[in-house]
Design a protein around this motif. Sequence first.
Motif, PDB file in Angstrom:
ATOM      1  N   THR A  77      -5.314   1.882  -2.287  1.00  0.00           N
ATOM      2  CA  THR A  77      -6.432   1.906  -3.224  1.00  0.00           C
ATOM      3  C   THR A  77      -6.587   3.317  -3.772  1.00  0.00           C
ATOM      4  O   THR A  77      -6.617   4.285  -3.013  1.00  0.00           O
ATOM      5  N   TYR A  78      -6.686   3.415  -5.095  1.00  0.00           N
ATOM      6  CA  TYR A  78      -6.887   4.707  -5.761  1.00  0.00           C
ATOM      7  C   TYR A  78      -8.367   4.825  -6.123  1.00  0.00           C
ATOM      8  O   TYR A  78      -8.959   3.879  -6.651  1.00  0.00           O
ATOM      9  N   VAL A  79      -8.944   6.000  -5.818  1.00  0.00           N
ATOM     10  CA  VAL A  79     -10.371   6.223  -6.014  1.00  0.00           C
ATOM     11  C   VAL A  79     -10.586   7.401  -6.952  1.00  0.00           C
ATOM     12  O   VAL A  79      -9.929   8.440  -6.834  1.00  0.00           O
ATOM     13  N   GLU A  80     -11.513   7.250  -7.879  1.00  0.00           N
ATOM     14  CA  GLU A  80     -11.896   8.303  -8.826  1.00  0.00           C
ATOM     15  C   GLU A  80     -13.413   8.276  -8.953  1.00  0.00           C
ATOM     16  O   GLU A  80     -13.999   7.209  -9.143  1.00  0.00           O
ATOM     17  N   ASN A  81     -14.062   9.421  -8.827  1.00  0.00           N
ATOM     18  CA  ASN A  81     -15.525   9.516  -8.908  1.00  0.00           C
ATOM     19  C   ASN A  81     -16.229   8.552  -7.953  1.00  0.00           C
ATOM     20  O   ASN A  81     -17.230   7.933  -8.293  1.00  0.00           O
ATOM     21  N   SER A  86      -8.015   1.276  -8.883  1.00  0.00           N
ATOM     22  CA  SER A  86      -6.976   0.249  -8.785  1.00  0.00           C
ATOM     23  C   SER A  86      -6.610   0.032  -7.326  1.00  0.00           C
ATOM     24  O   SER A  86      -6.840   0.889  -6.477  1.00  0.00           O
ATOM     25  N   LYS A  87      -6.052  -1.146  -7.073  1.00  0.00           N
ATOM     26  CA  LYS A  87      -5.634  -1.501  -5.716  1.00  0.00           C
ATOM     27  C   LYS A  87      -4.282  -2.191  -5.807  1.00  0.00           C
ATOM     28  O   LYS A  87      -4.080  -3.086  -6.619  1.00  0.00           O
ATOM     29  N   VAL A  88      -3.353  -1.752  -4.968  1.00  0.00           N
ATOM     30  CA  VAL A  88      -1.999  -2.299  -4.951  1.00  0.00           C
ATOM     31  C   VAL A  88      -1.759  -2.953  -3.592  1.00  0.00           C
ATOM     32  O   VAL A  88      -1.980  -2.326  -2.553  1.00  0.00           O
ATOM     33  N   HIS A  89      -1.330  -4.203  -3.609  1.00  0.00           N
ATOM     34  CA  HIS A  89      -0.933  -4.900  -2.390  1.00  0.00           C
ATOM     35  C   HIS A  89       0.564  -4.692  -2.227  1.00  0.00           C
ATOM     36  O   HIS A  89       1.347  -5.122  -3.072  1.00  0.00           O
ATOM     37  N   LEU A  90       0.946  -4.023  -1.147  1.00  0.00           N
ATOM     38  CA  LEU A  90       2.359  -3.725  -0.937  1.00  0.00           C
ATOM     39  C   LEU A  90       3.124  -4.976  -0.515  1.00  0.00           C
ATOM     40  O   LEU A  90       2.546  -5.918   0.020  1.00  0.00           O
ATOM     41  N   LYS A  91       4.399  -4.951  -0.768  1.00  0.00           N
ATOM     42  CA  LYS A  91       5.300  -6.018  -0.340  1.00  0.00           C
ATOM     43  C   LYS A  91       6.676  -5.406  -0.173  1.00  0.00           C
ATOM     44  O   LYS A  91       6.916  -4.270  -0.576  1.00  0.00           O
ATOM     45  N   LEU A  92       7.569  -6.163   0.426  1.00  0.00           N
ATOM     46  CA  LEU A  92       8.942  -5.686   0.534  1.00  0.00           C
ATOM     47  C   LEU A  92       9.528  -5.592  -0.864  1.00  0.00           C
ATOM     48  O   LEU A  92       9.479  -6.560  -1.621  1.00  0.00           O
ATOM     49  N   PRO A  93      10.058  -4.447  -1.252  1.00  0.00           N
ATOM     50  CA  PRO A  93      10.656  -4.332  -2.577  1.00  0.00           C
ATOM     51  C   PRO A  93      11.935  -5.173  -2.678  1.00  0.00           C
ATOM     52  O   PRO A  93      12.676  -5.287  -1.704  1.00  0.00           O
TER      53      PRO A  93
END
Length: 131
Positions: A77-81, A86-93
Amino acid sequence: MINVSKLKKGIVIDHITAGMGYKIFRQLGLDELEDTVVLMRNVDSHKMGKKDLIKIETDMHLNLDVLGLIDPGATVTYVENGERTSKVHLKLPEEVRGILKCKNPRCISNQEKIEDVRFTLVDPEKKEYAC
């Protein structure tokens, strides 16, 4: 209960499988950052039972392929102020370049210096890749 202040700007790596947080911490070189980094291990989780969590109070580039290889169930999760941007759900590439090493000792990539060897996911269940 542990109280960690709300992140104003930075990155939260959450839903890390319990015990994998330190491996991610080391792989990302977070011990070398001058900024505040919090690694929480074995945190109670309704969804997972126990989990690890990393909060990084800075902007930095994360290689999501590496994170996906280490723990495909984690989220970034990316946080600003103080707000989630945005939030990214990881997976096997599906494909990875320049990270893995071929298990076949006779593979040309183990005999000669080849840049960016490409690996393709062949078995998601076993987390198996082939070059």
